[in-house]
Design a protein around this motif. Structure first.
Motif, PDB file in Angstrom:
ATOM      1  N   PHE A 244     -18.517 -15.641   2.620  1.00 51.47           N
ATOM      2  CA  PHE A 244     -19.242 -17.211   2.021  1.00 51.47           C
ATOM      3  C   PHE A 244     -20.398 -16.185   0.935  1.00 51.47           C
ATOM      4  O   PHE A 244     -20.726 -14.605   1.664  1.00 51.47           O
ATOM      5  CB  PHE A 244     -19.898 -17.527   3.233  1.00 51.47           C
ATOM      6  N   VAL A 245     -21.727 -16.638   1.149  1.00 48.23           N
ATOM      7  CA  VAL A 245     -23.190 -16.886  -0.066  1.00 48.23           C
ATOM      8  C   VAL A 245     -23.911 -17.162   0.530  1.00 48.23           C
ATOM      9  O   VAL A 245     -23.880 -18.411   1.101  1.00 48.23           O
ATOM     10  CB  VAL A 245     -22.597 -16.980  -1.128  1.00 48.23           C
ATOM     11  N   VAL A 246     -25.437 -16.874   1.372  1.00 55.07           N
ATOM     12  CA  VAL A 246     -26.156 -16.740   1.679  1.00 55.07           C
ATOM     13  C   VAL A 246     -27.625 -15.824   1.203  1.00 55.07           C
ATOM     14  O   VAL A 246     -27.843 -15.111   0.785  1.00 55.07           O
ATOM     15  CB  VAL A 246     -26.957 -16.656   3.300  1.00 55.07           C
ATOM     16  N   ASN A 247     -27.944 -16.936   0.181  1.00 64.35           N
ATOM     17  CA  ASN A 247     -29.647 -16.978  -0.807  1.00 64.35           C
ATOM     18  C   ASN A 247     -29.369 -15.340  -1.263  1.00 64.35           C
ATOM     19  O   ASN A 247     -29.937 -15.110  -1.843  1.00 64.35           O
ATOM     20  CB  ASN A 247     -30.660 -16.125   0.695  1.00 64.35           C
ATOM     21  N   GLY A 248     -28.253 -15.696  -2.050  1.00 60.34           N
ATOM     22  CA  GLY A 248     -27.652 -15.141  -3.166  1.00 60.34           C
ATOM     23  C   GLY A 248     -26.837 -14.087  -2.842  1.00 60.34           C
ATOM     24  O   GLY A 248     -26.581 -13.405  -3.523  1.00 60.34           O
ATOM     25  N   ARG A 249     -26.628 -13.506  -1.288  1.00 58.65           N
ATOM     26  CA  ARG A 249     -26.233 -12.678  -1.271  1.00 58.65           C
ATOM     27  C   ARG A 249     -24.566 -12.739  -0.680  1.00 58.65           C
ATOM     28  O   ARG A 249     -24.703 -13.380   0.515  1.00 58.65           O
ATOM     29  CB  ARG A 249     -26.457 -11.645   0.332  1.00 58.65           C
ATOM     30  N   GLU A 250     -23.375 -11.890  -1.052  1.00 57.44           N
ATOM     31  CA  GLU A 250     -21.926 -12.422  -0.640  1.00 57.44           C
ATOM     32  C   GLU A 250     -21.948 -11.562   0.484  1.00 57.44           C
ATOM     33  O   GLU A 250     -22.022 -10.327   0.306  1.00 57.44           O
ATOM     34  CB  GLU A 250     -21.021 -11.562  -1.660  1.00 57.44           C
ATOM     35  N   TYR A 251     -21.496 -12.519   2.004  1.00 59.86           N
ATOM     36  CA  TYR A 251     -20.852 -11.138   2.907  1.00 59.86           C
ATOM     37  C   TYR A 251     -19.040 -11.418   2.932  1.00 59.86           C
ATOM     38  O   TYR A 251     -18.965 -13.036   2.655  1.00 59.86           O
ATOM     39  CB  TYR A 251     -21.367 -11.659   4.262  1.00 59.86           C
ATOM     40  N   LYS A 252     -18.533 -10.219   3.136  1.00 64.91           N
ATOM     41  CA  LYS A 252     -16.944 -10.802   3.489  1.00 64.91           C
ATOM     42  C   LYS A 252     -16.308  -9.141   4.362  1.00 64.91           C
ATOM     43  O   LYS A 252     -17.202  -8.673   4.505  1.00 64.91           O
ATOM     44  CB  LYS A 252     -16.593 -10.260   2.266  1.00 64.91           C
TER      45      LYS A 252
END
Length: 252
Positions: A244-252
């Protein structure tokens, strides 16, 4: 005015959780450091004591100790990343043990060792148990969503039924669906907006044997409530294949 952010952790139903999604969410929590975590309920699955298992081989499943160990390990990882307030609703799956004790072994009811808080070590992890309805933010309540309302197949539909019933914005879980829906009220051109919010789930549908074909109208997601004074901005974050992406940063 300083903005406060509350993270809504959705239904996880350990051990049927999606490991990738859980890992990504813990990474996000460590970076983002929300002001509060509210677990919407059904942290555990607790299949053996459920009424659906009574009289079947599933009733004799002895994996509870292993499931609790997994839950404790995830809680340890969350606490390693985050030391703020952590609060938890108890969903219908979480309550399966206490319901079974009350029904079939009433002499154990009230014994501390079989309480949910004891099994999940709430004291050790600093987790507060919430009531059925919690005033989570100005004009908002949170609840698991399994009581007092019919389940809608539409994302946010179940929460909307609660909005109309209580006259406040509602965030709930239980349905495993994720969505936001507004409800405006008013007269003479003056309105107020209420929100129905459902925060999805962190489950792996392949592990949910009760689905049969292994698919459902569920969305993997979590929620954020951004609170500034009496203003609350809800946000649903959808997770796709553990990312997912929050504030332009991807988390995985």
């Amino acid at each position: 005015m300083t903005e406060k952010t509350i993270l809504i952790w959705p239904d996880t139903q350990i051990p049927e959780h999606d490991r990738r999604a859980v890992n990504a969410l813990i990474g996000f929590i460590g970076d983002y450091q929300p002001d509060e975590i509210v677990d919407i309920g059904d942290w555990m699955d607790f299949a053996p004591p459920s009424r659906w298992s009574k009289g079947t081989a599933a009733e004799f499943d002895t994996s509870l100790t292993k499931d609790l160990q997994i839950a404790h390990e995830i809680q340890e990882r969350v606490r390693a990343a985050y030391c703020g307030p952590w609060r938890r609703h108890l969903g219908n799956h979480d309550l399966r043990v206490s319901d079974a004790v009350r029904r079939y072994t009433p002499w154990l009811h009230g014994y501390e060792g079989v309480s949910y808080e004891s099994m999940l070590r709430h004291g050790e992890f600093g987790i507060e148990t919430l009531p059925l309805l919690y005033d989570i933010a100005p004009g908002w309540i949170s609840t698991h969503g399994h009581k007092g309302v019919s389940i809608s197949p539409r994302p946010a539909g179940t929460a909307m039924s609660l909005v109309r019933k209580v006259g406040k914005s509602v965030v709930c879980g239980h349905t495993h669906r994720a969505g936001l829906e507004p409800w405006d009220q008013g007269y003479n051109g003056r309105t107020r907006r209420l929100w129905a919010m459902e925060v999805g789930n962190l489950m792996d549908m392949k592990r949910a044997g009760y689905l049969g074909l292994g698919a459902a109208n569920w969305q993997t997601a979590f929620g954020l409530l951004h609170v500034s004074g009496r203003n609350v901005r809800p946000e649903v974050i959808y997770i796709d294949n553990g990312r997912f992406v929050v504030n332009g940063r991807e988390y995985k």
